[in-house]
Design a protein around this motif. Sequence first.
Motif, PDB file in Angstrom:
ATOM      1  N   MET A  83      -6.760 -13.858 -63.499  1.00 37.24           N
ATOM      2  CA  MET A  83      -5.654 -13.685 -62.557  1.00 37.24           C
ATOM      3  C   MET A  83      -5.825 -12.436 -61.701  1.00 37.24           C
ATOM      4  N   ASN A 126      -7.998 -19.893 -65.266  1.00 40.11           N
ATOM      5  CA  ASN A 126      -7.054 -19.926 -66.380  1.00 40.11           C
ATOM      6  C   ASN A 126      -5.884 -18.976 -66.111  1.00 40.11           C
ATOM      7  N   ILE A 127      -4.707 -19.534 -65.942  1.00 42.86           N
ATOM      8  CA  ILE A 127      -3.522 -18.717 -65.655  1.00 42.86           C
ATOM      9  C   ILE A 127      -3.172 -17.798 -66.823  1.00 42.86           C
ATOM     10  N   HIS A 128      -3.670 -18.088 -68.009  1.00 42.05           N
ATOM     11  CA  HIS A 128      -3.398 -17.254 -69.181  1.00 42.05           C
ATOM     12  C   HIS A 128      -4.434 -16.154 -69.371  1.00 42.05           C
ATOM     13  N   SER A 129      -5.414 -16.101 -68.488  1.00 41.99           N
ATOM     14  CA  SER A 129      -6.453 -15.074 -68.568  1.00 41.99           C
ATOM     15  C   SER A 129      -6.120 -13.941 -67.602  1.00 41.99           C
ATOM     16  N   HIS A 130      -5.859 -12.775 -68.157  1.00 40.75           N
ATOM     17  CA  HIS A 130      -5.545 -11.609 -67.332  1.00 40.75           C
ATOM     18  C   HIS A 130      -6.684 -11.320 -66.345  1.00 40.75           C
TER      19      HIS A 130
END
Length: 72
Positions: free
Chosen positions: A46, A39-43
């Motif tokens: 990433m 998930n690109i929105h999960s810090h």
Amino acid sequence: MSDNFQPLREPDFTPPAVLSVDAELAITRQILEETAPLNIHSHIDMVKAAVALDCRARALVAALDAERGERR
């Protein structure tokens, strides 16, 4: 710079063991497959992907340098 700053790596870090270019390339491809669906929105996702890919890129470069007889 924040007091909590800690670099991902020391500038002169080298991988503990250098595998063959073919082995490093296979591992790098595996990591790319594993990190692609994150998930690109999960810090957290990433950060995990960045660390895994940084390790693989450094190991792949070390294997290429070793194959060419170079030392950095």
